[in-house]
Scaffold this motif. Structure first.
Motif, PDB file in Angstrom:
ATOM      1  N   ILE A 139       1.650   9.406  10.486  1.00  0.00           N
ATOM      2  CA  ILE A 139       1.360   8.018  10.096  1.00  0.00           C
ATOM      3  C   ILE A 139       0.933   7.949   8.632  1.00  0.00           C
ATOM      4  CG2 ILE A 139      -0.218   6.075  10.451  1.00  0.00           C
ATOM      5  CD1 ILE A 139      -0.301   6.896  13.439  1.00  0.00           C
ATOM      6  N   VAL A 140      -0.016   8.796   8.264  1.00  0.00           N
ATOM      7  CA  VAL A 140      -0.587   8.728   6.920  1.00  0.00           C
ATOM      8  C   VAL A 140       0.415   9.234   5.873  1.00  0.00           C
ATOM      9  CG1 VAL A 140      -2.444   9.571   5.434  1.00  0.00           C
ATOM     10  CG2 VAL A 140      -2.941   8.890   7.790  1.00  0.00           C
ATOM     11  N   THR A 141       1.153  10.273   6.199  1.00  0.00           N
ATOM     12  CA  THR A 141       2.149  10.796   5.252  1.00  0.00           C
ATOM     13  C   THR A 141       3.185   9.734   4.909  1.00  0.00           C
ATOM     14  OG1 THR A 141       1.871  13.069   6.025  1.00  0.00           O
ATOM     15  CG2 THR A 141       3.921  12.547   4.884  1.00  0.00           C
ATOM     16  N   LYS A 142       3.639   8.990   5.905  1.00  0.00           N
ATOM     17  CA  LYS A 142       4.603   7.908   5.663  1.00  0.00           C
ATOM     18  C   LYS A 142       4.023   6.890   4.679  1.00  0.00           C
ATOM     19  CE  LYS A 142       6.763   3.995   8.093  1.00  0.00           C
ATOM     20  NZ  LYS A 142       5.859   2.948   7.542  1.00  0.00           N
ATOM     21  N   GLU A 143       2.768   6.509   4.854  1.00  0.00           N
ATOM     22  CA  GLU A 143       2.155   5.528   3.957  1.00  0.00           C
ATOM     23  C   GLU A 143       2.018   6.086   2.545  1.00  0.00           C
ATOM     24  OE1 GLU A 143       1.831   2.545   4.782  1.00  0.00           O
ATOM     25  OE2 GLU A 143       2.146   2.774   6.936  1.00  0.00           O
ATOM     26  N   LEU A 144       1.684   7.347   2.423  1.00  0.00           N
ATOM     27  CA  LEU A 144       1.519   7.957   1.102  1.00  0.00           C
ATOM     28  C   LEU A 144       2.862   8.069   0.382  1.00  0.00           C
ATOM     29  CD1 LEU A 144      -1.045  10.742   2.008  1.00  0.00           C
ATOM     30  CD2 LEU A 144      -1.484   8.699   0.641  1.00  0.00           C
ATOM     31  N   GLU A 145       3.908   8.421   1.107  1.00  0.00           N
ATOM     32  CA  GLU A 145       5.232   8.511   0.491  1.00  0.00           C
ATOM     33  C   GLU A 145       5.693   7.145  -0.010  1.00  0.00           C
ATOM     34  OE1 GLU A 145       7.548  10.197   3.615  1.00  0.00           O
ATOM     35  OE2 GLU A 145       7.056  12.278   3.077  1.00  0.00           O
ATOM     36  N   GLU A 146       5.439   6.101   0.774  1.00  0.00           N
ATOM     37  CA  GLU A 146       5.869   4.760   0.359  1.00  0.00           C
ATOM     38  C   GLU A 146       5.052   4.268  -0.834  1.00  0.00           C
ATOM     39  OE1 GLU A 146       5.781   2.312   3.839  1.00  0.00           O
ATOM     40  OE2 GLU A 146       7.516   3.312   4.742  1.00  0.00           O
ATOM     41  N   LEU A 147       3.761   4.583  -0.861  1.00  0.00           N
ATOM     42  CA  LEU A 147       2.945   4.233  -2.026  1.00  0.00           C
ATOM     43  C   LEU A 147       3.496   4.886  -3.279  1.00  0.00           C
ATOM     44  CD1 LEU A 147       0.401   3.197  -3.519  1.00  0.00           C
ATOM     45  CD2 LEU A 147      -0.790   5.235  -2.667  1.00  0.00           C
ATOM     46  N   HIS A 148       3.851   6.148  -3.185  1.00  0.00           N
ATOM     47  CA  HIS A 148       4.377   6.880  -4.337  1.00  0.00           C
ATOM     48  C   HIS A 148       5.643   6.207  -4.867  1.00  0.00           C
ATOM     49  CE1 HIS A 148       5.147  10.862  -6.481  1.00  0.00           C
ATOM     50  NE2 HIS A 148       6.235  10.149  -6.703  1.00  0.00           N
ATOM     51  N   LEU A 149       6.583   5.907  -3.971  1.00  0.00           N
ATOM     52  CA  LEU A 149       7.870   5.365  -4.409  1.00  0.00           C
ATOM     53  C   LEU A 149       7.747   3.941  -4.939  1.00  0.00           C
ATOM     54  CD1 LEU A 149      10.163   6.804  -1.597  1.00  0.00           C
ATOM     55  CD2 LEU A 149       9.864   7.642  -3.941  1.00  0.00           C
ATOM     56  N   LEU A 150       6.917   3.118  -4.309  1.00  0.00           N
ATOM     57  CA  LEU A 150       6.731   1.750  -4.800  1.00  0.00           C
ATOM     58  C   LEU A 150       6.091   1.756  -6.183  1.00  0.00           C
ATOM     59  CD1 LEU A 150       5.546  -0.129  -1.569  1.00  0.00           C
ATOM     60  CD2 LEU A 150       7.781  -0.253  -2.677  1.00  0.00           C
TER      61      LEU A 150
END
Length: 280
Positions: free
Chosen positions: A146-157
């Protein structure tokens, strides 16, 4: 290096005779559309999503539930020696977690009877005990996903916004540079956001490496109960850390959106003139 004589090539017309003038125009057009979507839709949606995840700390059915650290997956890690048929590990919800190929003791060691009449049928496993199995913590793995998905999306955005904002920087000249300084500050904040995302992702990954070290030592010295306690404490801390990361992501999204909204006139028109190629 080839010789060209004493005449140096002239650089004056590099951009006057640009062979592909549409490249930058197309790029900034697509990145402006992407920035509008991120700022109007995606970041507000992510803020709502992160808030909903944090609220799951009060939901006993969620892997993010704060009470999970009192469940056996966190309080009672196990070490065992597999049999030929013990090829699968089963999670608490019945999900089968493959262990891959298991090297059995008979494949690497000799086994002999203990000779102790009080322990009939027991065998002494000779050699290093590196074939033991320590189960994954299935609840923690779900939290990590769950948290890894959110961190990856934060990085790309954050990177997508930075690509756009880098192209909005006006001509460098003396005077009236406050708007450009605002842009530079926001670029710095975007860079900081995806660097923090990377750092937190490394923190998530450390769960497995920490357990690997503890489990390796536990397999070497299986009679030390401190290893079980150390793994339990490590897992408990990691669960707390992941919930903390969600709050950090919320801070970053909220801070970025606030800075862009409050400084928007300077972001899109840093020189106070639409001739600078601002967004509008």
């Amino acid at each position: 290096m080839p010789k060209f004589g004493s005449t140096l090539p002239k650089m004056d017309d590099v951009f006057k005779s640009h062979p592909h003038p549409e490249i930058l125009t197309d790029l900034i057009t697509s990145q402006r559309l992407r920035a509008v979507d991120i700022l109007q839709n995606l970041i507000p949606a992510k803020i709502t999503e992160i808030q909903a995840l944090i609220k799951q700390e009060d939901n006993p059915s969620s892997p993010l539930y704060r009470g999970q650290v009192n469940e056996p997956a966190y309080t009672d890690p196990k070490i065992f020696q597999p049999t030929d048929t013990a090829r699968l590990q089963v999670g608490e919800d019945g999900e089968k977690l493959g262990l891959g190929k298991i090297i059995m003791p008979k494949d690497i060691t000799s086994i002999k009877g203990s000779g102790n009449s009080n322990h009939d049928g027991d065998d002494v496993r000779m050699g290093s005990h590196w074939f033991e199995v320590v189960q994954l913590n299935p609840i923690q793995v779900k939290c990590m996903n769950i948290v890894t998905k959110e961190l990856e999306e934060l990085h790309l955005l954050s990177q997508d916004l930075k690509v756009w904002l880098e192209m909005e920087i006006p001509v460098v000249e003396d005077g009236n540079s406050f708007g450009a300084e605002v842009q530079a500050h926001l670029i710095s904040q975007l860079t900081d956001a995806y660097k923090k995302s990377n750092s937190m992702q490394n923190g998530v990954r450390a769960h497995h490496t920490d357990r690997l070290k503890l489990a390796t030592d536990w397999a070497k010295y299986p009679n030390f109960p401190d290893f079980a306690a150390a793994i339990a404490a490590s897992d408990r801390f990691d669960h707390h850390l992941l919930r903390s990361y969600l709050r950090s992501v919320l801070i970053l999204y909220g801070g970025l959106l606030t800075r862009f909204e409050r400084n928007w006139p300077k972001v899109i028109n840093p020189k106070g003139s639409h001739s600078s190629g601002g967004m509008y």
